[in-house]
Motif scaffolding. Structure first.
Motif, PDB file in Angstrom:
ATOM      1  N   LYS A   1      43.836 -11.758  41.450  1.00 24.15           N
ATOM      2  CA  LYS A   1      43.905 -10.581  42.497  1.00 24.15           C
ATOM      3  C   LYS A   1      45.288 -10.343  43.321  1.00 24.15           C
ATOM      4  CE  LYS A   1      41.436  -8.357  46.335  1.00 24.15           C
ATOM      5  NZ  LYS A   1      39.918  -8.754  47.317  1.00 24.15           N
TER       6      LYS A   1
ATOM      7  N   GLU B   1      42.785  -8.379  51.117  1.00 19.20           N
ATOM      8  CA  GLU B   1      41.849  -9.628  51.156  1.00 19.20           C
ATOM      9  C   GLU B   1      40.878  -9.277  52.243  1.00 19.20           C
ATOM     10  OE1 GLU B   1      41.769 -12.208  49.264  1.00 19.20           O
ATOM     11  OE2 GLU B   1      43.563 -11.730  47.933  1.00 19.20           O
TER      12      GLU B   1
ATOM     13  N   THR C   1      35.870  -6.428  50.561  1.00 19.05           N
ATOM     14  CA  THR C   1      35.043  -6.839  49.295  1.00 19.05           C
ATOM     15  C   THR C   1      35.147  -5.662  48.590  1.00 19.05           C
ATOM     16  OG1 THR C   1      33.806  -8.551  50.342  1.00 19.05           O
ATOM     17  CG2 THR C   1      33.158  -7.582  48.175  1.00 19.05           C
TER      18      THR C   1
ATOM     19  N   VAL D   1      34.214  -3.904  45.394  1.00  8.17           N
ATOM     20  CA  VAL D   1      33.363  -4.041  44.019  1.00  8.17           C
ATOM     21  C   VAL D   1      33.071  -2.323  43.536  1.00  8.17           C
ATOM     22  CG1 VAL D   1      32.209  -6.128  44.163  1.00  8.17           C
ATOM     23  CG2 VAL D   1      31.344  -4.339  45.233  1.00  8.17           C
TER      24      VAL D   1
ATOM     25  N   ILE E   1      32.685  -3.699  53.021  1.00  5.26           N
ATOM     26  CA  ILE E   1      32.193  -3.859  51.530  1.00  5.26           C
ATOM     27  C   ILE E   1      32.382  -2.336  50.864  1.00  5.26           C
ATOM     28  CG2 ILE E   1      30.386  -4.445  49.860  1.00  5.26           C
ATOM     29  CD1 ILE E   1      29.296  -6.330  51.970  1.00  5.26           C
TER      30      ILE E   1
ATOM     31  N   ASN F   1      37.909  -9.524  40.394  1.00  3.47           N
ATOM     32  CA  ASN F   1      36.551  -9.734  41.254  1.00  3.47           C
ATOM     33  C   ASN F   1      36.091 -11.156  40.745  1.00  3.47           C
ATOM     34  OD1 ASN F   1      35.833  -6.472  40.652  1.00  3.47           O
ATOM     35  ND2 ASN F   1      35.726  -7.384  42.653  1.00  3.47           N
TER      36      ASN F   1
ATOM     37  N   GLU G   1      31.697 -14.533  43.907  1.00  3.08           N
ATOM     38  CA  GLU G   1      31.465 -14.740  45.529  1.00  3.08           C
ATOM     39  C   GLU G   1      31.431 -13.241  46.125  1.00  3.08           C
ATOM     40  OE1 GLU G   1      32.882 -18.527  44.354  1.00  3.08           O
ATOM     41  OE2 GLU G   1      33.510 -16.535  43.981  1.00  3.08           O
ATOM     42  N   ASP G   2      31.988 -12.180  45.449  1.00  2.00           N
ATOM     43  CA  ASP G   2      32.204 -10.841  45.874  1.00  2.00           C
ATOM     44  C   ASP G   2      30.664 -10.122  45.774  1.00  2.00           C
ATOM     45  OD1 ASP G   2      34.713 -10.849  46.128  1.00  2.00           O
ATOM     46  OD2 ASP G   2      35.185 -10.091  43.943  1.00  2.00           O
ATOM     47  N   TYR G   3      29.575 -10.817  45.250  1.00  2.00           N
ATOM     48  CA  TYR G   3      28.381 -10.006  45.043  1.00  2.00           C
ATOM     49  C   TYR G   3      27.218 -10.612  45.810  1.00  2.00           C
ATOM     50  CZ  TYR G   3      31.204  -7.908  41.184  1.00  2.00           C
ATOM     51  OH  TYR G   3      32.344  -7.526  40.734  1.00  2.00           O
TER      52      TYR G   3
END
Length: 381
Positions: free
Chosen positions: A14, A22, A25, A27, A355, A376, A379-381
């Motif tokens: 990333k 940063e 999140t 997604v 998010i 990704n 931890e992003d989910y």
């Protein structure tokens, strides 16, 4: 330095290759993508170079640079360079095709409810102007397999259809459509096919001629991570003379490529810097990237389904880099979900938790559409 090797799930890509904050999140790559740092730097360098001597670039250097980039991208998607042109986005390509075809009051444009909203609007405008009709068939969700799609098209497509329009990966639903089989069905009934592959390049092992469709569009600025405003339009050779650019400019009358390549003064740098994105993919390995993203998607979906005790909109093996997972029914226990409910949840996730994820309302149910790309991590989910 890019290297062709297997990428671990926790590969810290990333910060090195993307500009994403940063603080968030993120997604939702499927919305508008995210450009590679190296691509953006090249793109901006081209823009600065242009301004050193604009006429030199536009009159003498533009076409050779675009053609060189076009040849490289064509090879990546299995095409001859003569069969594709750069366009600003998939919507532009789709509109060029739809507005070039002949429709009348007897014409039928066939599609499914998976069709992208902007494309539906384009077809509606065509019908208002020409008297044609749109035949849109609805799938039942969740679907059990790709055979549900195939069976629906086989049973509802009529031979008098003028054009069939399918998504390769529907934006709202996120699953991969069996487009090659759908094209076969259409061709048996002499129906030409336009595939909206906005999400395809960078997600799938894309070979456009192998699909067999007459027309295909795909965005390079989404999963391929090129600069914003970069897509390609494929037209099979025997139909190229009939597909006109939306803007009539100096290339008009000089053939398919001239008409579409120069459509007036605009920023052509995304077409040229697309080569840098291509270099990234080739250096790491397209299959390495796709397998990594698919593996993480499977992990993320499994995590959500276990937590929520819910289901996906289609079997997980029909997905590549996006998937819609149903939200728990506790969000709407006594009524059908609405678009407004989904929007409210999405806004809470955005404003309160930072998010970025879309909440889709499909047939009265709410789904979150997760996207997975190289930046990704689980931890992003």
């Amino acid at each position: 330095v890019w290297s062709k090797r297997r990428l671990p799930i926790r590969f810290k890509i990333k910060k090195k290759h993307f500009l994403l904050s940063e603080d968030w999140t993120f997604v939702n790559h499927g919305a508008f993508g995210a450009v590679l740092k190296e691509v953006l730097e090249c793109n901006q360098a081209i823009q600065r170079y242009i301004e050193l001597q604009p006429l030199r670039f536009l009159d003498r250097e533009l076409f050779p640079l675009v053609v060189h980039s076009q040849k490289q991208i064509a090879e990546f998607v299995g095409c001859k360079a003569s069969d594709i042109v750069f366009v600003e986005n998939a919507t532009t390509g789709t509109n060029s095709i739809l507005n070039s075809l002949s429709f009348n009051e007897k014409s039928v444009i066939y599609c499914l409810d998976t069709t992208y909203g902007a494309v539906k609007k384009s077809m509606t405008e065509i019908c208002k102007r020409t008297g044609a009709t749109v035949q849109m068939e609805n799938l039942t969700y969740p679907i059990a397999s790709a055979n549900d799609i195939i069976s629906l098209v086989e049973s509802t497509l009529c031979s008098r259809t003028t054009l069939a329009v399918f998504d390769h990966i529907p934006s709202n639903m996120g699953f991969v459509m069996p487009v090659q089989k759908l094209v076969e069905i259409c061709h048996k009934r002499n129906v030409p096919v336009l595939i909206d592959g906005a999400h395809a390049i960078g997600t799938l092992d894309l070979n456009i001629p192998r699909i067999g469709c007459e027309y295909y569009v795909t965005n390079l600025h989404k999963w391929f991570c090129a600069a914003k405003g970069c897509a390609i339009m494929y037209v099979c050779p025997d139909l190229q003379d009939s597909i006109k650019a939306l803007n009539v400019s100096h290339g008009s009358g000089y053939g398919f490529h001239a008409e579409h390549t120069f459509t007036g003064l605009k920023d052509y740098s995304p077409y040229i810097s697309a080569q840098v994105a291509l270099n990234f993919w080739i250096a790491i390995g397209p299959e390495v990237i796709r397998q990594r993203n698919s593996s993480l998607l499977n992990q993320a979906v499994q995590l959500l389904l276990e937590k929520w005790r819910s289901h996906t909109i289609a079997p997980i093996d029909m997905h590549a880099s996006m998937c819609c997972a149903a939200l728990p029914s506790a969000f709407y226990p006594s009524q059908e979900a609405t678009y407004e409910m989904g929007e409210n949840i999405q806004n809470i996730l955005y404003h309160k938790y930072k998010i970025e994820i879309p909440i889709k309302c499909i047939n009265g149910k709410l789904y979150c559409r997760i996207s997975v790309h190289l930046y990704n991590e689980i931890e992003d989910y």
